[in-house]
Write a protein that holds these residues in place. Structure first.
Motif, PDB file in Angstrom:
ATOM      1  N   GLY A 483      22.432  14.312 -11.484  1.00  0.00           N
ATOM      2  CA  GLY A 483      22.618  13.628 -12.769  1.00  0.00           C
ATOM      3  C   GLY A 483      23.589  12.476 -12.731  1.00  0.00           C
ATOM      4  N   LEU A 484      23.987  12.053 -11.525  1.00  0.00           N
ATOM      5  CA  LEU A 484      24.943  10.956 -11.421  1.00  0.00           C
ATOM      6  C   LEU A 484      24.232   9.606 -11.450  1.00  0.00           C
ATOM      7  N   SER A 485      24.950   8.600 -11.893  1.00  0.00           N
ATOM      8  CA  SER A 485      24.412   7.241 -11.890  1.00  0.00           C
ATOM      9  C   SER A 485      24.442   6.679 -10.474  1.00  0.00           C
ATOM     10  N   THR A 486      23.793   5.542 -10.295  1.00  0.00           N
ATOM     11  CA  THR A 486      23.774   4.907  -8.977  1.00  0.00           C
ATOM     12  C   THR A 486      25.180   4.569  -8.519  1.00  0.00           C
ATOM     13  N   ALA A 487      26.002   4.061  -9.441  1.00  0.00           N
ATOM     14  CA  ALA A 487      27.370   3.689  -9.077  1.00  0.00           C
ATOM     15  C   ALA A 487      28.180   4.927  -8.696  1.00  0.00           C
ATOM     16  N   GLU A 488      27.992   6.039  -9.420  1.00  0.00           N
ATOM     17  CA  GLU A 488      28.724   7.267  -9.094  1.00  0.00           C
ATOM     18  C   GLU A 488      28.282   7.817  -7.741  1.00  0.00           C
ATOM     19  N   LEU A 489      27.007   7.774  -7.478  1.00  0.00           N
ATOM     20  CA  LEU A 489      26.509   8.249  -6.191  1.00  0.00           C
ATOM     21  C   LEU A 489      27.048   7.390  -5.048  1.00  0.00           C
ATOM     22  N   ALA A 490      27.198   6.091  -5.292  1.00  0.00           N
ATOM     23  CA  ALA A 490      27.717   5.205  -4.248  1.00  0.00           C
ATOM     24  C   ALA A 490      29.147   5.572  -3.900  1.00  0.00           C
ATOM     25  N   ARG A 491      29.919   6.034  -4.879  1.00  0.00           N
ATOM     26  CA  ARG A 491      31.313   6.373  -4.601  1.00  0.00           C
ATOM     27  C   ARG A 491      31.463   7.653  -3.791  1.00  0.00           C
ATOM     28  N   VAL A 492      30.444   8.520  -3.801  1.00  0.00           N
ATOM     29  CA  VAL A 492      30.539   9.786  -3.052  1.00  0.00           C
ATOM     30  C   VAL A 492      29.591   9.798  -1.857  1.00  0.00           C
ATOM     31  N   ALA A 493      28.945   8.677  -1.596  1.00  0.00           N
ATOM     32  CA  ALA A 493      27.916   8.639  -0.552  1.00  0.00           C
ATOM     33  C   ALA A 493      28.475   9.000   0.817  1.00  0.00           C
ATOM     34  N   GLU A 494      29.673   8.592   1.105  1.00  0.00           N
ATOM     35  CA  GLU A 494      30.242   8.822   2.430  1.00  0.00           C
ATOM     36  C   GLU A 494      31.052  10.110   2.509  1.00  0.00           C
ATOM     37  N   LEU A 495      31.112  10.850   1.413  1.00  0.00           N
ATOM     38  CA  LEU A 495      31.851  12.109   1.410  1.00  0.00           C
ATOM     39  C   LEU A 495      30.919  13.243   1.825  1.00  0.00           C
ATOM     40  N   PRO A 496      31.447  14.218   2.559  1.00  0.00           N
ATOM     41  CA  PRO A 496      30.588  15.344   2.993  1.00  0.00           C
ATOM     42  C   PRO A 496      30.174  16.205   1.802  1.00  0.00           C
ATOM     43  N   VAL A 497      28.958  16.739   1.891  1.00  0.00           N
ATOM     44  CA  VAL A 497      28.469  17.630   0.843  1.00  0.00           C
ATOM     45  C   VAL A 497      28.985  19.036   1.114  1.00  0.00           C
ATOM     46  N   GLU A 498      29.704  19.602   0.131  1.00  0.00           N
ATOM     47  CA  GLU A 498      30.268  20.937   0.311  1.00  0.00           C
ATOM     48  C   GLU A 498      29.212  21.985  -0.023  1.00  0.00           C
ATOM     49  N   PRO A 499      29.128  23.032   0.812  1.00  0.00           N
ATOM     50  CA  PRO A 499      28.152  24.106   0.517  1.00  0.00           C
ATOM     51  C   PRO A 499      28.569  24.893  -0.714  1.00  0.00           C
ATOM     52  N   LEU A 500      27.582  25.391  -1.431  1.00  0.00           N
ATOM     53  CA  LEU A 500      27.842  26.175  -2.639  1.00  0.00           C
ATOM     54  C   LEU A 500      27.889  27.665  -2.304  1.00  0.00           C
ATOM     55  N   PRO A 501      28.688  28.420  -3.012  1.00  0.00           N
ATOM     56  CA  PRO A 501      29.646  27.951  -4.030  1.00  0.00           C
ATOM     57  C   PRO A 501      30.832  27.252  -3.372  1.00  0.00           C
ATOM     58  N   ALA A 502      31.312  26.212  -4.041  1.00  0.00           N
ATOM     59  CA  ALA A 502      32.403  25.407  -3.496  1.00  0.00           C
ATOM     60  C   ALA A 502      33.689  25.747  -4.217  1.00  0.00           C
ATOM     61  N   LEU A 503      34.759  25.829  -3.445  1.00  0.00           N
ATOM     62  CA  LEU A 503      36.053  26.136  -4.011  1.00  0.00           C
ATOM     63  C   LEU A 503      36.697  24.839  -4.518  1.00  0.00           C
ATOM     64  N   GLU A 504      37.010  24.817  -5.814  1.00  0.00           N
ATOM     65  CA  GLU A 504      37.597  23.629  -6.441  1.00  0.00           C
ATOM     66  C   GLU A 504      38.996  23.943  -6.930  1.00  0.00           C
ATOM     67  N   ARG A 505      39.871  22.932  -6.862  1.00  0.00           N
ATOM     68  CA  ARG A 505      41.197  23.081  -7.441  1.00  0.00           C
ATOM     69  C   ARG A 505      41.141  22.818  -8.949  1.00  0.00           C
ATOM     70  N   LEU A 506      42.073  23.444  -9.641  1.00  0.00           N
ATOM     71  CA  LEU A 506      42.103  23.276 -11.094  1.00  0.00           C
ATOM     72  C   LEU A 506      42.336  21.813 -11.455  1.00  0.00           C
ATOM     73  N   LEU A 507      43.263  21.149 -10.790  1.00  0.00           N
ATOM     74  CA  LEU A 507      43.539  19.725 -10.982  1.00  0.00           C
ATOM     75  C   LEU A 507      43.489  19.066  -9.616  1.00  0.00           C
ATOM     76  N   ALA A 508      42.815  17.920  -9.539  1.00  0.00           N
ATOM     77  CA  ALA A 508      42.659  17.308  -8.222  1.00  0.00           C
ATOM     78  C   ALA A 508      42.664  15.784  -8.334  1.00  0.00           C
ATOM     79  N   ASP A 509      43.091  15.157  -7.252  1.00  0.00           N
ATOM     80  CA  ASP A 509      42.947  13.712  -7.062  1.00  0.00           C
ATOM     81  C   ASP A 509      41.907  13.515  -5.966  1.00  0.00           C
ATOM     82  N   LYS A 510      40.704  13.180  -6.349  1.00  0.00           N
ATOM     83  CA  LYS A 510      39.606  13.084  -5.397  1.00  0.00           C
ATOM     84  C   LYS A 510      39.379  11.628  -4.983  1.00  0.00           C
ATOM     85  N   PRO A 511      38.795  11.419  -3.820  1.00  0.00           N
ATOM     86  CA  PRO A 511      38.501  10.039  -3.385  1.00  0.00           C
ATOM     87  C   PRO A 511      37.635   9.272  -4.388  1.00  0.00           C
ATOM     88  N   GLN A 512      36.686   9.965  -5.020  1.00  0.00           N
ATOM     89  CA  GLN A 512      35.814   9.261  -5.964  1.00  0.00           C
ATOM     90  C   GLN A 512      36.519   8.868  -7.255  1.00  0.00           C
TER      91      GLN A 512
END
Length: 706
Positions: A483-512
């Protein structure tokens, strides 16, 4: 001498000459008659000698007279060749031929003098038309232009009175100007009947306008083509007596009539008697009317262009204000405040402000436009940055995402409790663990929500607590790239895809969360901007935003907001502004500078900031302080706002003399009564901020030393 007198003189002289010739012949024949009658020869000889001695002087005198007359004619002819007609008439001659030559010379001289005078008058009118064209093209003041058109026409046709009508937008002729000092009529003459729509040809002025035709009337009181009752009534009321009339339409070449010139009573140049308007005069007035029509049309076009430009500027300013409900009418109120302070400064005749004056309408307009455009760069500023009321706000407030994560953690805690009970754990222990976890989640969310408001300074301890709370983890079971836009997908294109279920932090500073800063021409060295540019365009990191120490804006967002003045300067300095608007970029682009050189974007100091630029700074700050529609602050009262301005004055940020004038002229109260809420209007102790015993010059010195 008239030709009748000359002819009469010639007839008298002709008769005198016949008598002289007859007597001369008789005298010459006298010796012969004497010999015939037997007179002695000696007597006849003596008689001949006597007659010769008597007639010789007459012959010599006649020859001398002829010579003198011819010499005078030659001299006068030479003067005539130089266009000098001041020579005296040659004396009458006893000889018919000489007198005929004399008479022809006099007639020739009179004819040449008359033609020369007519030619000189035409040359003067032509020169006047040329000069008039130059003056009309150079005149910028509309009222002065109209008066020049009317009075120049009056002088050209040597009329006693003149009236100028202008065509209105609703199809009437209105009295625009008169050469006499009487009051202008307020009535307007319709060009068409308001009921039937038929052309109104009863009046000479409307006829000329409708048909674009010049009308000449030799005698108003015998004229039957038009209704001249108004002219006759004016004569009766004023004592003026109209005889001849010339009505000329003002129409640019190929265009519609825009007005009418009307002249009354042509005067004879020599006698000042009222005469009819001659065809040459009508031709010259027609040429002048054409010039005037073109000049007036050009002036109308310039006025229309100015009105269009001013309207577009105000629309742009209104659009900028309309972008955000939190900036209200800032772009409208700042110009009002600035104009009020500039008008007050222009009235100062002593002290540091005595040399400041806007002396022309163009200078006032230039300043007003600069004030209207002072925030035009905000058209490039995203609304979500200007309107950012909380730290996690972008297009929306992301605290809702954080709260949903807490909801997930709370559900996880409930599930964990139920699982423990199912596994046979002590219910009391399971409940205690659950309640402790739930309370911790409630406390942590309340803390994070409080940090999101940005109402208080964030100390290092709070930042540490925030990071500790952010270390909590939760499981994501859904693909976060759907459901991401083209611009959003471009920002995560070079990031590895995490397998599900993925462990997320409550608050994070992500590259995207980081938006790279694109290359831009706005920061080119030619603009001389002295600003610190953040590395990134935006950083939407959650911890990064929640850790903002003061307010709700990150360094990137604060630069984006401040960048509006950079955009303002770049936009305006790249416009092909005419010479009378060259200072608009200066007036619009310096209201964030300070006299100390600590402002932005160019760090100009007091030596580089003009009085109008300093006026803009005070107007902008005062409006911002008293505005009640800012998301990040409450509106200040009058006294609070003045106190803040006084602090800025004491620090040397704003001009002390203008601040004193601002208060002494009671501008804050006048502005407040128009725009502030009643609960913001309180008493201002002017003497507290500008003591009466402290002259303005001393205030300026105090300001300069801080």
């Amino acid at each position: 001498m008239s030709s009748g007198q000359i002819k009469q003189r010639f007839r008298l002289r002709f008769r005198s000459r016949s008598l002289v010739v007859t007597l001369f012949l008789l005298l010459q024949l006298a010796p012969l008659f004497a010999l015939t009658l037997g007179a002695p020869p000696l007597l006849v000889l003596g008689l001949s000698v006597g007659i010769l001695l008597c007639t010789m002087p007459l012959v010599l005198g006649g020859m001398q007279s002829i010579d003198r007359t011819l010499d005078l004619l030659v001299q006068d002819t030479q003067r005539i060749r130089q266009m000098d007609f001041s020579g005296e008439l040659p004396p009458a001659s006893l000889f018919a031929e000489i007198e005929t030559l004399n008479r022809n010379h006099i007639d020739m001289k009179a004819a040449l003098q008359s033609q020369t005078q007519a030619l000189q008058a035409s040359q003067l009118k032509l020169a006047s038309l040329v000069e008039n064209g130059l003056l009309l093209s150079a005149e910028r003041d509309r009222d002065a232009l109209l008066r020049h058109i009317l009075m120049q026409g009056k002088r050209t046709c040597n009329a006693q009175a003149a009236t100028l009508y202008l065509k209105t937008e609703h199809g009437t002729l209105r009295f625009a100007l008169r050469s006499m000092d009487d009051e202008l009529p307020t009535i307007e003459i319709p060009l068409h009947d308001p009921h039937s729509g038929a052309p109104n040809e009863r009046h000479v002025s409307t006829y000329a306008a409708l048909h674009n035709e010049t009308v000449v009337i030799d005698d108003v009181y015998t004229e039957s083509r038009f209704d001249l009752s108004g002219t006759r009534r004016f004569d009766s009321d004023s004592g003026f007596h109209t005889v001849s009339m010339l009505t000329v339409p003002l129409a640019p070449r190929g265009g519609e009539v825009i007005g009418v010139l009307q002249f009354m009573n042509a005067l004879d140049v020599e006698t000042d008697e009222v005469i009819a308007f001659s065809p040459p005069v009508v031709a010259f007035i027609g040429a002048l009317a054409s010039q005037a029509a073109v000049a007036l049309e050009n002036h109308n076009l310039i006025d229309s262009q100015r009105a269009l430009i001013d309207g577009m500027i105000e629309i742009l300013a209104g659009a900028i204000d309309a972008k955000s409900p939190y900036t209200g009418a800032h772009c409208e109120r700042v110009p009002e405040l600035a104009m009020m302070l500039a008008e007050a400064a222009s009235e100062v005749n002593e002290g540091p402000l005595a040399g400041f004056r806007f002396t022309t309408a163009d200078e006032w307009r230039e300043f007003r436009i600069g004030a209207w455009l002072h925030d035009c760069g905000k058209i490039t500023t995203p609304e979500h940055v200007v309107d950012k009321a909380t730290k996690l706000e972008t297009i929306y407030n992301r605290i809702h995402e954080v709260r949903m994560r807490f909801e997930v953690l709370l559900r996880d805690a409930q599930i964990e409790r139920l699982q423990q009970l199912q596994d046979g754990r002590n219910p009391a222990q399971a409940d205690a663990h659950y309640h402790a976890t739930a309370q911790a989640l409630q406390d942590e969310f309340a803390f994070i929500a409080g940090c999101n408001i940005g109402g208080e300074l964030m100390n290092p301890e709070h930042v540490g607590t925030l990071h500790n709370a952010g270390e909590r983890t939760w499981l994501r079971h859904f693909d976060d790239r759907l459901g991401l836009s083209t611009a959003e997908l471009a920002r995560v294109a070079e990031l590895p895809v995490e397998p599900l279920p993925a462990l997320e932090r409550l608050l994070a500073d992500k590259p995207q969360h980081i938006f790279p800063r694109p290359e831009t021409k706005e920061l080119a060295p030619k603009y001389r901007f002295q600003v610190s540019v953040p590395e990134h365009l935006y950083n939407y990191g959650e911890l990064y935003n929640l850790s903002i120490s003061k307010g709700t804006l990150t360094a990137e967002e604060r630069f984006k907001i401040n960048e509006h003045i950079i955009q303002t300067i770049v936009m305006l300095e790249n416009l092909p502004l005419p010479s009378n608007l060259k200072r608009v970029p200066e007036y619009a682009g310096t209201h964030h500078e300070t006299l100390l050189g600590t402002g932005y974007p160019r760090k100009l100091d007091k030596s580089q900031l003009s009085i109008p630029a300093r006026i803009m700074a005070i107007a902008d700050i005062f409006e911002a302080l008293t505005a009640s529609d800012r998301p990040y602050k409450q509106a200040k009262t009058l006294s609070e706002s003045i106190a803040i301005l006084a602090t800025l004055r004491d620090k040397g940020h704003i001009d002390a003399d203008l601040f004193a004038l601002f208060l002494r002229s009671e501008l804050p109260m006048r502005y407040a009564q128009r725009h502030l809420h009643p609960d913001q209007i309180d008493f201002i102790d002017i003497e507290r901020f500008v003591p009466a015993s402290q002259p303005v010059e001393q205030l300026a010195a105090v300001s300069a030393t801080h």
